[in-house]
Design an enzyme around this catalytic site. Structure first.
Site, PDB file in Angstrom:
ATOM      1  N   SER A   1      58.427 -34.796   1.288  1.00 50.33           N
ATOM      2  CA  SER A   1      58.760 -34.684  -0.128  1.00 50.33           C
ATOM      3  C   SER A   1      59.452 -35.966  -0.606  1.00 50.33           C
ATOM      4  O   SER A   1      58.926 -37.058  -0.422  1.00 50.33           O
ATOM      5  CB  SER A   1      59.641 -33.449  -0.330  1.00 50.33           C
ATOM      6  OG  SER A   1      59.803 -33.167  -1.681  1.00 50.33           O
TER       7      SER A   1
ATOM      8  N   ASP B   1      50.601 -26.218  -0.986  1.00 53.21           N
ATOM      9  CA  ASP B   1      51.676 -26.928  -1.699  1.00 53.21           C
ATOM     10  C   ASP B   1      51.193 -27.252  -3.108  1.00 53.21           C
ATOM     11  O   ASP B   1      50.276 -28.058  -3.278  1.00 53.21           O
ATOM     12  CB  ASP B   1      52.021 -28.205  -0.924  1.00 53.21           C
ATOM     13  CG  ASP B   1      53.189 -28.982  -1.543  1.00 53.21           C
ATOM     14  OD1 ASP B   1      53.656 -28.602  -2.629  1.00 53.21           O
ATOM     15  OD2 ASP B   1      53.612 -29.965  -0.908  1.00 53.21           O
TER      16      ASP B   1
ATOM     17  N   HIS C   1      55.211 -25.908  -0.553  1.00 50.97           N
ATOM     18  CA  HIS C   1      55.856 -27.207  -0.358  1.00 50.97           C
ATOM     19  C   HIS C   1      56.790 -27.197   0.857  1.00 50.97           C
ATOM     20  O   HIS C   1      56.917 -28.181   1.573  1.00 50.97           O
ATOM     21  CB  HIS C   1      56.620 -27.567  -1.630  1.00 50.97           C
ATOM     22  CG  HIS C   1      57.197 -28.943  -1.610  1.00 50.97           C
ATOM     23  ND1 HIS C   1      56.422 -30.071  -1.436  1.00 50.97           N
ATOM     24  CD2 HIS C   1      58.473 -29.399  -1.727  1.00 50.97           C
ATOM     25  CE1 HIS C   1      57.208 -31.148  -1.463  1.00 50.97           C
ATOM     26  NE2 HIS C   1      58.443 -30.764  -1.623  1.00 50.97           N
TER      27      HIS C   1
END
Lengths: 378, 204
Positions: free
Chosen positions: A157, A322, A355
């Site tokens: 991320s 995600d 995610h």
């Protein structure tokens, strides 16, 4: 090997003090700062086996191991399933460094820290920091630790964005970038969610324009709401449906605003837990760092041009469920790397956890990382 | 590509392919299996190579073999690659497993200057005999039963020639092999077990 043998064990954070004034991308300056970090494994004689683990929005320097031997589970590092002897990021081969980014709330200089100019906590006066600023300060820490070149910089991320930035800012100091569930910039939708989170904090009466420390309060409701909305974006629709569905807390509709559906209870719990451990100003700063990250910006939006300076080899991974940073966002990165003829491998991993998948130890996911890291080590 | 086919992807077509590829060129290998061809091309031709694979165990093998590997689904096309990004785009023994045959061939010749394609020849004599006897062929290069085959397109050299002509795809070279690597010169559509084509843009 049992789980104990695969743990880096009892760890303690360290602190590095930097007395030089640092000029940030925003133009603001800080008269010196501290970075809190942890290391696992040993730096080899050639100083060639160092791996930097960059944290995402809510992470910190405590990547692996535990603080309290009596309570290992609750004091475990946030990426402990990845880092340790015999784990994919194997501390028998690599010297692993985790650092709390500048502006953080877990020991590095940030909004909670003492502002020498006012003799009070910085609060809202702490300048906005960017991914670029984080990488520059991480580079100073690398200097301090005697690390000229990272064998790899790895992150998921926002952490992946730092790995990308390393390849642009210091192409000669990073041999491999491992970029997981990341994106080359936020979409309008991503920024929109961040803005909702920020407004939740900014509009909390206890926020006091960011100077809440001196009033002995925290904007708990705002931070809690911010985390709740964020958390929705970390999970997948399918996973939420599977985990909670429309399960009721009390078997019947009660026609009020208390917790009725289990998903409400879960989100409130996540919000509460986060509000107890995180700082609202750091949350604001970090969401802005996410929003600003856009290495193509100074190249007229041309990501290929931005990566022309990169020299590292890349491993990029995304997760099928995600939707915050969908696989297509990783494709954008891969395309820019291909355009520049850089070495890149890309894995698209089936994992239901949205995610957040990057934090799980799904077998195939960890196998790909282990295989890539093994290649780096040998 | 399935593991069963990995072992079928004989060295014999690799050597021919290697001969067709100039040193230092940029190569994309679609359905690259464990990356054996790219390893060979890297070693002997110093190519800058990338493989595409959907299969997870093959992806892991490629990572371990130090091959650049991209987990893309070929059914979604090659939109991730720029025009002329490669000198050669290779698809060895995988074309018969793809639904969008024509668009993929055109995409290969968009991103690559040349394409190399190999496929099992459905018109191979033993296959014809099998059909004549009332059963679908099962052989070294078509090792599957009809109900578990990953192959979705069944075609012969003659079929492929017609397609290339109608789509304006230039056939630069065409070779056929049998018995695990022997070059077939006489009636390749009947005697060839595997076909290997070097393709170029518009023949017209």
């Amino acid at each position: 090997m049992n789980d104990d043998a695969r743990s880096v064990g009892h760890v303690k954070p360290q602190r590095a003090r930097f007395d030089e004034t640092i000029r940030l991308r925003s133009g603001a300056q800080l008269p010196g700062f501290d970075l809190v970090y942890e290391t696992y494994g040993a730096l080899n004689a050639a100083r060639s086996n160092a791996v930097l683990v960059c944290h995402a929005l809510s992470g910190n320097h405590h990547v692996a191991g535990f603080y309290d031997p009596e309570n290992t589970r609750k004091t475990l590092g946030w990426w402990d399933n990845l880092v340790g002897p015999g784990k994919p990021l194997d501390t028998r081969r690599f010297f692993v460094v985790g650092v709390n980014n500048l502006g953080g709330c877990h020991g590095s200089t940030g909004p909670k820290s003492h502002n020498p100019a006012t003799q009070k906590p910085y609060g809202a006066d702490f300048p906005l920091v960017t991914v670029e600023d984080w990488v520059e300060t991480q580079a100073l820490l690398a200097d301090r630790l005697g690390i000229e070149t990272w064998a790899a910089v790895i992150g998921g991320s926002l952490g992946g964005m730092q790995a990308l930035q390393w390849t642009l800012a210091h192409p000669e100091r990073i041999r491999n970038a491992i970029v997981i569930a990341s994106a080359p910039k936020l979409s309008a939708q991503n920024i929109a969610f961040n803005e909702v989170a920020r407004q939740a904090i900014l509009s909390d009466p206890d926020f006091h324009s960011g100077h809440y420390y001196e009033r002995g309060v925290i904007p708990r409701r705002g931070l809690r709401l911010a985390r709740m909305v964020g958390h929705i974006t970390y999970l997948s629709d399918d996973q939420m449906a599977e985990k909670f569905g429309r399960q009721l807390r009390h078997d019947a509709h009660r026609f009020n605003y208390d917790v009725e559906f289990e998903i409400e209870s879960y989100l409130r719990h996540q919000g509460d837990k986060f509000a107890d451990s995180f700082d609202a100003n750091t949350y604001l700063i970090t969401t802005k760092a996410l929003d600003y990250f856009d290495p193509a910006f100074s190249y007229g939006g041309d990501l290929c041009a931005a990566f022309a300076r990169a020299r590292a080899d890349f491993f990029v991974a995304s997760f099928t469920t995600d939707w915050r940073f969908a696989p297509e966002r990783s494709h954008e990165i891969v395309q820019a790397l291909l355009h520049n003829g850089l070495n890149v491998s890309y894995a698209e991993i089936d994992c239901a956890a949205g995610h957040d998948s990057f934090l799980f130890d799904t077998p195939y996911y960890h196998q790909t990382l282990a295989a890539y890291l093994e290649r780096i080590a040998s | 590509m399935s593991n069963a086919l990995n072992s079928m992807r004989g060295r014999f077509d690799f050597e021919i392919i290697a001969r067709w590829i100039s040193p230092g060129s940029r190569v994309l290998d679609l359905g690259c299996g464990d990356g054996a061809l790219l390893s060979l091309l890297k070693r002997e031709k110093q190519v800058r190579g990338y493989g595409v694979e959907l299969d997870s165990s093959n992806l892991l093998a490629c990572i371990r073999n130090g091959i650049n590997i991209l987990q893309f689904d070929l059914e979604r096309g090659l939109s991730g690659f720029e025009d002329n990004a490669f000198d050669h785009v290779v698809m060895s023994l995988s074309l018969q497993t793809v639904h969008h045959t024509v668009s993929l061939l055109k995409e290969m010749l968009r991103v690559g200057r040349e394409a190399v394609v190999s496929f099992p020849n459905f018109g191979y004599k033993p296959h014809r005999e099998s059909i004549a006897n009332g059963r679908m062929p099962v052989s070294r290069h078509l090792p599957y039963q009809w109900f578990d085959s990953p192959n979705v397109r069944f075609f012969t050299l003659a079929d492929f020639d017609v397609l290339c002509a109608s789509e304006g795809i230039g056939i630069l070279e065409r070779l056929a092999f049998a018995n695990g690597g022997e070059l077939v010169t006489e009636d390749p559509n009947l005697n060839g077990e595997v076909a290997l084509y070097r393709l170029g843009r518009d023949s017209r």
